[in-house]
Design a protein around this motif. Structure first.
Motif, PDB file in Angstrom:
ATOM      1  N   GLU A   1       0.813  -1.206   0.000  1.00 19.72           N
ATOM      2  CA  GLU A   1       0.000   0.000   0.000  1.00 19.72           C
ATOM      3  C   GLU A   1       0.854   1.266   0.000  1.00 19.72           C
ATOM      4  N   SER A   2       2.144   1.125  -0.232  1.00 18.02           N
ATOM      5  CA  SER A   2       3.030   2.292  -0.209  1.00 18.02           C
ATOM      6  C   SER A   2       3.869   2.355  -1.478  1.00 18.02           C
ATOM      7  N   ASP A   3       4.443   3.522  -1.728  1.00 17.93           N
ATOM      8  CA  ASP A   3       5.399   3.662  -2.818  1.00 17.93           C
ATOM      9  C   ASP A   3       6.685   2.936  -2.429  1.00 17.93           C
ATOM     10  N   SER A   4       7.589   2.793  -3.379  1.00 22.21           N
ATOM     11  CA  SER A   4       8.857   2.111  -3.103  1.00 22.21           C
ATOM     12  C   SER A   4       9.672   2.918  -2.099  1.00 22.21           C
ATOM     13  N   ILE A   5       9.925   2.319  -0.926  1.00 21.00           N
ATOM     14  CA  ILE A   5      10.731   2.951   0.106  1.00 21.00           C
ATOM     15  C   ILE A   5      11.766   1.949   0.587  1.00 21.00           C
ATOM     16  N   PRO A   6      12.865   2.404   1.211  1.00 19.38           N
ATOM     17  CA  PRO A   6      13.922   1.475   1.639  1.00 19.38           C
ATOM     18  C   PRO A   6      13.413   0.471   2.677  1.00 19.38           C
ATOM     19  N   TYR A   7      13.872  -0.757   2.521  1.00 21.98           N
ATOM     20  CA  TYR A   7      13.499  -1.831   3.450  1.00 21.98           C
ATOM     21  C   TYR A   7      14.758  -2.457   4.034  1.00 21.98           C
ATOM     22  N   VAL A   8      14.788  -2.609   5.351  1.00 21.93           N
ATOM     23  CA  VAL A   8      15.893  -3.294   6.030  1.00 21.93           C
ATOM     24  C   VAL A   8      15.353  -4.570   6.654  1.00 21.93           C
ATOM     25  N   GLY A   9      15.953  -5.705   6.285  1.00 20.89           N
ATOM     26  CA  GLY A   9      15.619  -6.994   6.876  1.00 20.89           C
ATOM     27  C   GLY A   9      16.751  -7.458   7.761  1.00 20.89           C
ATOM     28  N   LEU A  10      16.527  -8.527   8.501  1.00 21.55           N
ATOM     29  CA  LEU A  10      17.594  -9.046   9.359  1.00 21.55           C
ATOM     30  C   LEU A  10      18.799  -9.478   8.536  1.00 21.55           C
ATOM     31  N   GLU A  11      18.550  -9.877   7.289  1.00 24.21           N
ATOM     32  CA  GLU A  11      19.654 -10.299   6.425  1.00 24.21           C
ATOM     33  C   GLU A  11      20.587  -9.148   6.068  1.00 24.21           C
ATOM     34  N   HIS A  12      20.134  -7.919   6.289  1.00 24.21           N
ATOM     35  CA  HIS A  12      20.949  -6.746   5.973  1.00 24.21           C
ATOM     36  C   HIS A  12      21.767  -6.260   7.169  1.00 24.21           C
ATOM     37  N   ILE A  13      21.610  -6.917   8.324  1.00 21.27           N
ATOM     38  CA  ILE A  13      22.292  -6.495   9.546  1.00 21.27           C
ATOM     39  C   ILE A  13      23.397  -7.475   9.894  1.00 21.27           C
TER      40      ILE A  13
ATOM     41  N   PRO B   1      19.821   4.062   9.006  1.00 18.56           N
ATOM     42  CA  PRO B   1      20.498   5.176   8.339  1.00 18.56           C
ATOM     43  C   PRO B   1      19.541   6.112   7.603  1.00 18.56           C
ATOM     44  N   PHE B   2      18.248   5.749   7.582  1.00 14.25           N
ATOM     45  CA  PHE B   2      17.260   6.549   6.855  1.00 14.25           C
ATOM     46  C   PHE B   2      15.855   6.150   7.337  1.00 14.25           C
ATOM     47  N   ASP B   3      14.868   6.932   6.940  1.00 14.71           N
ATOM     48  CA  ASP B   3      13.480   6.552   7.176  1.00 14.71           C
ATOM     49  C   ASP B   3      13.140   5.406   6.232  1.00 14.71           C
ATOM     50  N   GLY B   4      12.343   4.462   6.703  1.00 17.18           N
ATOM     51  CA  GLY B   4      11.967   3.346   5.852  1.00 17.18           C
ATOM     52  C   GLY B   4      11.136   2.345   6.614  1.00 17.18           C
ATOM     53  N   ILE B   5      11.247   1.062   6.233  1.00 16.95           N
ATOM     54  CA  ILE B   5      10.521   0.008   6.935  1.00 16.95           C
ATOM     55  C   ILE B   5      11.495  -1.088   7.354  1.00 16.95           C
ATOM     56  N   PHE B   6      11.131  -1.784   8.427  1.00 24.74           N
ATOM     57  CA  PHE B   6      12.004  -2.787   9.040  1.00 24.74           C
ATOM     58  C   PHE B   6      11.237  -4.096   9.205  1.00 24.74           C
ATOM     59  N   SER B   7      11.977  -5.192   9.195  1.00 21.93           N
ATOM     60  CA  SER B   7      11.392  -6.524   9.311  1.00 21.93           C
ATOM     61  C   SER B   7      10.547  -6.669  10.571  1.00 21.93           C
ATOM     62  N   ALA B   8       9.443  -7.389  10.445  1.00 19.35           N
ATOM     63  CA  ALA B   8       8.600  -7.692  11.608  1.00 19.35           C
ATOM     64  C   ALA B   8       9.262  -8.708  12.524  1.00 19.35           C
ATOM     65  N   HIS B   9      10.380  -9.295  12.102  1.00 20.13           N
ATOM     66  CA  HIS B   9      11.153 -10.199  12.953  1.00 20.13           C
ATOM     67  C   HIS B   9      12.158  -9.427  13.813  1.00 20.13           C
TER      68      HIS B   9
END
Length: 379
Positions: free
Chosen positions: A21-33, A77-85
């Motif tokens: 339901e959103s435009d393309s925004i940065p996503y951080v998952g646990l795999e990125h940490i 490092p920015f506004d975005g969305i993060f994993s629910a895990h």
């Protein structure tokens, strides 16, 4: 030191959003940490993921609540969305924003997070389990000085890691300088194939299951090899032992599934066998030096062929026949040895830098644990 319940130290930020339901925004998952840095080097975008995620703001502390034992902590490092895990923490008045990441990294917090996690396959920490746990926090008067010191050490750690990485780049640059980009149409060197340059045909590893490390035989699995070609510290042993899979110094392993393109040069003194999602290549030492061969497998030329050879659906793979057909140059052995001597000199510098890095990490960890554990201070 002052004692507070965890819910009085941080806010647990759990505002959710549906990426569809959103435009393309940065996503951080646990795999990125990564466990050893607060920095996030890679990330995805919301259009690549499904299911509700958490909204994060720049500067938030991100914590991997799923498999908390992996100790994943980062700073958004920015506004975005993060994993629910994961969990998103923001500081309350009792702790400075700059000190909060180190508190979450501390053994005082991590040990509690791990012990309170529930589930067998993917133990997960719930907010309700930890929000009322009491932790010790340094007084507000000393927090600025403490966080300043810890961040200076953190900067030193990142600088040392960059220096080590620059030496790896130096080796790759030297390889290209001496041997070129290895275009198959370049007639500078005699060409062969990996299969023709092997002592024995390439073959797959053992299908034995992994068990706790018994201090005698290590099981080298595909998950043990990082993208940098180094082994992690998760030592395991095979459930059964077959000497036909025993590794010798100079053996090269190719990831044949999932992480296609990852290669590893075995140069260890401990007894090891390799697992089934790996393929072993034993270079003919009359044609190829193992170190030269390993650097060849990491060259953009070879990596391009490996990635282009992947086949299959969700879990793409390559097989021994495909690897055997990869062209490989055969420069004169004295030129290969000259390159290897250069690599060994670089390795000496890397060893000293790595030692300094390890010492610096130990110092920082000791300071963090002393800051948040009164027992450590007393000792």
């Amino acid at each position: 030191m002052m004692e507070y319940k965890f819910k009085d130290i941080v806010s647990n930020c759990c505002e959710r959003i549906d990426p569809s339901e959103s435009d393309s925004i940065p996503y951080v998952g646990l795999e990125h940490i990564s466990a050893d840095t607060f920095n996030i080097q890679t990330y995805g975008k919301s259009t690549d993921v499904k299911g509700q995620k958490f909204i994060m703001k720049k500067g938030d502390v991100l914590f991997g609540r799923r498999r908390a034992y992996q100790r994943k902590v980062a700073i958004a490092p920015f506004d975005g969305i993060f994993s629910a895990h994961g969990m998103i923490f923001r500081p309350k008045q009792v702790i400075d924003e700059s000190l909060l990441p180190f508190f979450i990294r501390s053994d005082a917090f991590m040990n509690k997070a791990i012990s309170l996690s529930v589930g067998s396959l993917s133990p997960t920490l719930n907010w309700g389990a930890i929000k009322d746990i009491t932790f010790s926090i340094p007084s507000k008067e000393i927090q600025p000085e403490l966080s300043s010191l810890l961040w200076k050490i953190e900067d030193d750690i990142e600088r040392l890691k960059e220096q080590i990485q620059s030496l790896d780049i130096l080796v790759k640059s030297r390889f290209i300088e001496m041997f070129g980009n290895l275009d198959i149409n370049d007639k500078q060197w005699k060409m062969s194939t990996i299969g023709e340059s092997a002592k024995v045909p390439l073959h797959y590893g053992s299908t034995a299951s992994a068990v706790d490390y018994d201090s005698e035989t290590r099981y080298v699995r595909i998950t043990d090899i990082g993208s940098d070609g180094k082994l992690n510290d998760d030592f395991k042993s095979p459930s059964t032992y077959d000497s036909s899979y025993l590794l010798n110094k100079g053996d090269i392993l190719f990831a044949r599934s999932g992480s296609v393109g990852v290669t590893y040069l075995f140069d260890e003194d401990y007894k090891s066998i390799f697992a089934g999602y790996l393929i072993r290549f034993i270079p003919d030492d009359e044609k190829l030096d193992p170190e030269f061969t390993y650097q060849f497998t990491r060259s953009s030329y070879c990596q391009g062929i490996l990635v282009g050879s992947k086949r299959g659906g969700v879990q793409k793979n390559v097989n021994a026949k495909q690897l055997s057909a990869i062209p490989i140059p055969l420069p004169p052995m004295d030129l290969q040895k000259e390159f290897v001597d250069f690599v060994h000199q670089v390795d000496k510098s890397k060893f000293e830098l790595q030692k300094h890095l390890d010492d610096t990490k130990r110092l920082q960890k000791a300071l963090i644990n002393q800051a948040f554990d009164p027992k450590s201070v007393q000792n």
